[in-house]
Design an enzyme around this catalytic site. Structure first.
Site, PDB file in Angstrom:
ATOM      1  CG  ASP A   1       4.156  12.406  36.679  1.00 38.51           C
ATOM      2  OD1 ASP A   1       4.443  13.499  36.152  1.00 38.51           O
ATOM      3  OD2 ASP A   1       4.112  11.343  36.048  1.00 38.51           O
TER       4      ASP A   1
ATOM      5  NE  ARG B   1      10.102   4.718  30.743  1.00 37.42           N
ATOM      6  CZ  ARG B   1       9.491   5.406  31.720  1.00 37.42           C
ATOM      7  NH1 ARG B   1       8.810   4.777  32.656  1.00 37.42           N
ATOM      8  NH2 ARG B   1       9.542   6.730  31.766  1.00 37.42           N
TER       9      ARG B   1
ATOM     10  CG  ASP C   1       2.170   9.649  39.951  1.00 43.26           C
ATOM     11  OD1 ASP C   1       3.196   9.491  40.636  1.00 43.26           O
ATOM     12  OD2 ASP C   1       2.046   9.195  38.808  1.00 43.26           O
TER      13      ASP C   1
ATOM     14  N   GLY D   1      11.367   7.173  34.721  1.00 43.75           N
ATOM     15  CA  GLY D   1      11.653   8.544  34.279  1.00 43.75           C
ATOM     16  C   GLY D   1      12.540   9.254  35.279  1.00 43.75           C
TER      17      GLY D   1
ATOM     18  CG  ASP E   1       3.391   3.896  39.224  1.00 40.02           C
ATOM     19  OD1 ASP E   1       4.280   4.116  38.372  1.00 40.02           O
ATOM     20  OD2 ASP E   1       2.199   4.163  39.051  1.00 40.02           O
TER      21      ASP E   1
ATOM     22  NE  ARG F   1       2.146   9.726  29.496  1.00 42.34           N
ATOM     23  CZ  ARG F   1       2.239  10.383  28.326  1.00 42.34           C
ATOM     24  NH1 ARG F   1       1.195  10.488  27.534  1.00 42.34           N
ATOM     25  NH2 ARG F   1       3.378  10.928  27.971  1.00 42.34           N
TER      26      ARG F   1
ATOM     27  CB  THR G   1       7.964  10.137  39.859  1.00 42.70           C
ATOM     28  OG1 THR G   1       7.004  10.687  38.941  1.00 42.70           O
ATOM     29  CG2 THR G   1       7.233   9.850  41.152  1.00 42.70           C
TER      30      THR G   1
END
Lengths: 327, 327, 327, 327
Positions: A132, A76, A134, A15, A107, A176, A130
Site C-alpha cells: 500500500d 494476523r 501508506d 498482508g 502498521d 484501502r 506492504t
C-alpha cells in the site's frame, strides 16, 4: 548501554508483499556477515507464541530473492494483542536466547512490536513491507513497486479489449486507505479519471470528464478506482455512471489479490536488500523501537510513534499531472 | 524577454528507451492543455534537416503510453554536427513557425541541441531518455527502470538453468560507461559478483570470491558484467576464469538489445509523464537550454553544461550491500 | 510376466527444460495415487552412480509446478556410458529395492537408459523433456512451448528498437540440429526470413528477400537464425550481409540460455502432467523401454529405437506460410 | 462455377481475442500475395451496414502481429440480425465491388454470416477467434492459448499469497458455457478442484476433496471455477464452502476481462497466421460457407452447420489427470 546482541530472530507479519523474501534473505545474510546467529519465526506473532522458530544459514535463503510471498509465512494474531500472548512469546524467545527482533510488515505489525518493546525492552526494529505504500517515514514500502506494475500490466490487457469494443472500464485496484497504487497505475495506464480515498469525486464530475474527452474524439476509456474510495467501490460507481451516461458500454474488473503476488521488481528487491542490511546494522548500532525507511534515496531510522502518528501525504502533484494528460 | 511561444516541436534522438512514447504523449497533451500547437519531428535531427514533421493532436498519441520504442523514430545525425546542417534545420523550423523545441534523448542529443541554442537562441529543453541512467542532474532517466527489470527477468531465467546444472554464468548487461544497470540487476539477481566500468575487479579477486562462496556450499553462481568493464567483456572475463578455476561449468550470455525494448514499467511511464509536462511548463515559464530532471522526487531544471560536465557518481553504498549479501 | 513394481525412481537428465518440475510432480503424485513408493535421484545418472536418492511424498512436490529448472537437478555423466558405471548404478538401485525407472530428458538420456535396460531388464520409461522439440515419436516435447514463447517475447522487445531506428536485426535462437524454435518464433515474430539447420539459405537469397521487402516500403526487418544453421551462426551471416547490403544498419542478438528458464506455460505444464501420469500408468501396465509421446492429442508409447532412429520432419507447411507473410 | 474473386473484405466480430490482429495480417498479406485487393471493415457487421471500410496494403498490417485486441475493432450488431440490415450491408459491399468475405469471430459471427451467404451467395469463410475454444470443427480457436496463459499467470501470483497465509482461494476464469480455460488453467495452476459448466460438482464433494488434501498436510489450496458453472459462480460457491468448512481462511478473485487482452502467445500467432492464409487459399479454391479449422495439426474446412450443431466434447481425460494430481 545495550548488552551485546548475539542471537536475532526475523519474521514476516500482516498482508504479504512481493520482496518480503528478499528482505528476509538480506536480514539473514547481514546477520551472518556480522557474525550473529539468526533465526526465522514462522507465521509472525502466532509462531512466536507457539515457539515455531528455526535456525537459518546463508544457504537457507538461497534462490528466494525472486519469489513472491514469504517463506516464513505470515498471519494476523489476536493473541499477541493480549498481555498474556506477549508474555508467552517473550518466554519462548528468552528460552531460545533471542536478543533482538526484526519484523517485516505494515502498521499493524509495528503497533504490536512497539507494545512488546515497551513491556520487555528487547531491541526491535521494523522493515516496512506492504503493497500500500501508506507509511509515513519512508518514501517507499517493499512490494509497492511490484504491485503497481502488476496493476498496470492488467490495465494494459484490459485496454486492448476496451479499445476493440469502444468501451468504458472501471478497474478497481488495492489500497484501502491509500490511493498510491491507484494514482500511479492510473497515470501509467492512461486512465481518464482516478478515484482515491483521500479525495472526493462526484458522479457529476466523473460524467463531465468522460463527456469532455468523448467530445474530444476519445473512443474508449479507463477509470481506475482505489478499493476504499468515498464514492463507493468500482461496481457501485460504474452502476451510477451507467444509469446516467450511455455513450459507452460499461464494464468492471476488480483486480484483487493477484496484486499481492508475483516475482518482485528489481526496485523492490534492491529496496528490500538495502533495508534488510540496514535493519541489522541499525540494531547493532543501538537503534531500537524504530522503522527502517528510505527518504530521498538514503536509509533513515524513524521512531515507530512518528511513523504511526502521521499520515502519508497524497501526491497532489501526481493528480495534477493525471488531469493534464487526460484530455 | 522571450517572445511568446505558440508552436512547439518535439523529437526523440539517440538510442531509443522504453518510456519515450509516454514522454512524447505528455509533451503533446501538455502543449494542447496550454493552448499551444504541437508538431512531431521524425528521426531526430535527421528529420529536422529533411523537414520531416507533422502536426499532432491529443488523439495522435492515444494508446502509445504502453509501447516500447518511439513513434517519432530516432536516428543519429552526422549532418547536424555541422554548421550547415544546423542552419538547414533552423530554416525549416522557421518556415513552419516553430518557436521552441523539446528533445527526448541522451547526452549526444543534448550536445547538439546546446550548440543549436547558442547559434539561434530558439528556446530548447531536454528530457533525459536513455536506459543507461548516466546523466548528472537527474536521479533517474526514462527507460532505466524498465531496462533493469528486463535484465533481472532474463537473469531469473538463467538462474533456473544455472541451479539445475550447478553452473557459473557470466551475464553481460548494457551500460557502456555506466555500471548502473549492472549494479542494480546484479543485486536483484543475487549475483555473487558485479563488474562495472567505474571500478576495477581483477581475475584474482573474482576467483577468490567464487571460491569463498563455493566453500560456503554455494552450488551455482551468477556474475553480472557491464559491457564496458575495464577487465574486458563477459566473454573475455569468463575465458580467464575458466582457465584458472574449474569448480564450475562456465557459460556466458550477452543480453544485448532486448534490454532496450518492451512495455515500460509504471515508474518509467509516470516519470516520462511528469517530465513531459514539466518540459512544456518550463518552456512556457522561460526555461531554456536546460534539462528537466528529477531529484529527491522533485522536478528540477539544470543547465546543459552542468549536466554534461559532471559524471554521475557510482553507487558505492549499493556495491557495499552487494558484497554483504553475496556470502 | 513382469514382477510387480513397488518402488519407482525418477530423475531428470541432459539440458534442463521448463516443465521438468511439473513432470516430476506428476510422476510422484501418480505413483502415490497408485500406492507405489517413489524416490527422486539427484543429478541424473551421476546421482545414480553416487547413490544420491531420496524418498518423496505428495508434499515434496508442492509448489513446484510453476518453476523453471528441475528440483532434482541435472547433469551429463561420462561414467554411465561405461559398463562399470552402469553396473555401479544398478547395484545402488537394487540395494534400495528400486524396481523401475522414469527418466525425463532428451535423446542422450534415452540412449543411456536403453542400454541399461538391455543389460539389466529393469523396467524403464522416458518422458521427453527438451526445449528443442526434436524427437520423433511425439508432436511436442516438454519445454518447447515455453522456450518458443520466451524467444518471441525477446523478439518483440528487439522489434521495438528495430522499428525506432529502421534497423535490421539478426536474432539467434536455440536449436542445434532443429529449426523448430526458429520457425515458430520467426513466424510469430514477423521475421522477414528464417534460417534453419534443415534447409540451406544462401546470402544471395537472403539479400534478395531483404531488398524485395525494402522496395515494398518495409523500414526495419528481423531475421531469425537457428544456432546450428549451415550458412553459419547469426554473427557470421550478419557480417556477410553487411558487407554486401547497406540499406539497413545491422545488429545481432544471441538469445542464449535465457530460453531454457522461466515459469513454464500452461501448455508445458499440462503436457508434463499428462506425460508424468502416463509414464506411471504405462509402467504399471507393462510398458518398458519406451518413450511416452503425444500424437494428435493422444498419449502414445513408442519404442526407444524408433524414437532415436527417425528424424523429426521439418515443418514444410510452416515455412511456406512464413514466406507468404513476409512481403 | 464461382466467378473469379478479385476484391476481398475482412472483419472481426464478437468478443475480441488475442491473435485476431495476427489473423487480419495473414488475411491481408495472403490476399496481396495472390494478387487480390483486400479491404478492412471496421466494427464487424455494424461497419458493414454503415459502409465503414478501407483498402489495406502489406504495410497497413505491419507491427500488429504482437498486439492484443483488433485494429479493425469489433462490435455486436442487432441490425444485421434483420433482413433489412443484411440487405443494406450487401448493397454497400456490392457498390465497393467486394466479391468475398472473411470473418474472424465466434459462433454468433458465424450464424450471421451463414444467413448472409444463404441470402446472397457471396463467398464467405470464417476464422475461429474466441478465447473460449468452444467450437466443434477445430481443436483450437485463436486466443485460447493466450487467455489460458494469462489465467495461469494470475493463478501463480495468487498462489504466492495463498501459500504465505495458508489460505483457500476460489478463482473465477472465463468460459460461460465451456470449461476449457478452467480445466487447463486448473491443472497448470495446481488446483485442488476445478468446477466447470459441463459437469456438476456438489458442495459436499468439494468439501470432501478439500478435507482429504488438508489431512494429507496441504496447507493452502486453489479452486478454479468457470464462470458458467451449474453450482453457481465463484462467490456463491465460496460462500457455501465457508459456511460449512472453516479449516481455511477463504478468499475469491474474479479474473474477468484481463483474460481477453495482452500480446498473443507464439501458438496463437502461428495458428492465426496459418488460418489467415488458409482462409484466402480456401476462398480462392472455391470453399464457401465454411469455417477454417485445425485438427490433428492439419488445416481443415468444415461446414458452418456442422460447427454450430455440435458441442465440443469436454476433456474427460484432462479431468481424470487433474484428480490424480490433486492429492
Amino acid at each position: 548501554m545495550t548488552p551485546e546482541i548475539k542471537n536475532i530472530a526475523v519474521f514476516t507479519s500482516g498482508g504479504d508483499a512481493p520482496g518480503m523474501n528478499a528482505a528476509v534473505r538480506a536480514v539473514v545474510r547481514a546477520s551472518i556477515y556480522y557474525k550473529k546467529e539468526i533465526f526465522g519465526i514462522y507465521r509472525g506473532y502466532e509462531g512466536m507464541i507457539e515457539n515455531d522458530l528455526v535456525k537459518l544459514n546463508a544457504r537457507s535463503v538461497s534462490n528466494i530473492i525472486q519469489r513472491g510471498g514469504t517463506i516464513l509465512k505470515s498471519a494476523r494474531s489476536k493473541e499477541f494483542r493480549t498481555e498474556e500472548g506477549r508474555a508467552q512469546a517473550y518466554q519462548h524467545l528468552k528460552a531460545r536466547h533471542i536478543d533482538a527482533l526484526v519484523a517485516i510488515g505494515g502498521d499493524g505489525t509495528f503497533t504490536g512490536l512497539h507494545k512488546f518493546y515497551e513491556e520487555y525492552k528487547m531491541p526491535v526494529i521494523c522493515i516496512p513491507g506492504t503493497i500500500d505504500n501508506d507509511l509515513a517515514g519512508t518514501d517507499y514500502t517493499i512490494g509497492y513497486d511490484t504491485a503497481t506494475n502488476t496493476a498496470v500490466d492488467a490495465i494494459d490487457k484490459i485496454r486492448d479489449t476496451a479499445l476493440s469494443h469502444n468501451r468504458l472500464f472501471f478497474i478497481e485496484v488495492m489500497g484501502r486507505d491509500s490511493g498510491q497504487i491507484a494514482i500511479n497505475s492510473g497515470i501509467a495506464g492512461g486512465a481518464v479519471a482516478i478515484i482515491i480515498p483521500e479525495e472526493e469525486t462526484t458522479i457529476d464530475q466523473l460524467i463531465e470528464k468522460l463527456d469532455e474527452t468523448a467530445r474530444n474524439n476519445k473512443k474508449s476509456s479507463l477509470v481506475v478506482v482505489a478499493e476504499g474510495g468515498k464514492s463507493g467501490n468500482a461496481l457501485e460507481i460504474a452502476q451510477q455512471v451507467k444509469e446516467r451516461y450511455s455513450y459507452y458500454d460499461t464494464k468492471v474488473t476488480i483486480l484483487g489479490h493477484l496484486q499481492r503476488g508475483g516475482a518482485p521488481t528489481y526496485f523492490d528487491r534492491v529496496l528490500a536488500s538495502r533495508m534488510g542490511v540496514a535493519a541489522i546494522e541499525g540494531l547493532l548500532q543501538g537503534e531500537t523501537d524504530v522503522m527502517v525507511g528510505i527518504q530521498n534515496g538514503k536509509i533513515v531510522y524513524n521512531d515507530f510513534e512518528l511513523t504511526m502518528s502521521k499520515e502519508k501525504e497524497i501526491e497532489a502533484e501526481a493528480l495534477r499531472i493525471a488531469k493534464i494528460l487526460a484530455i
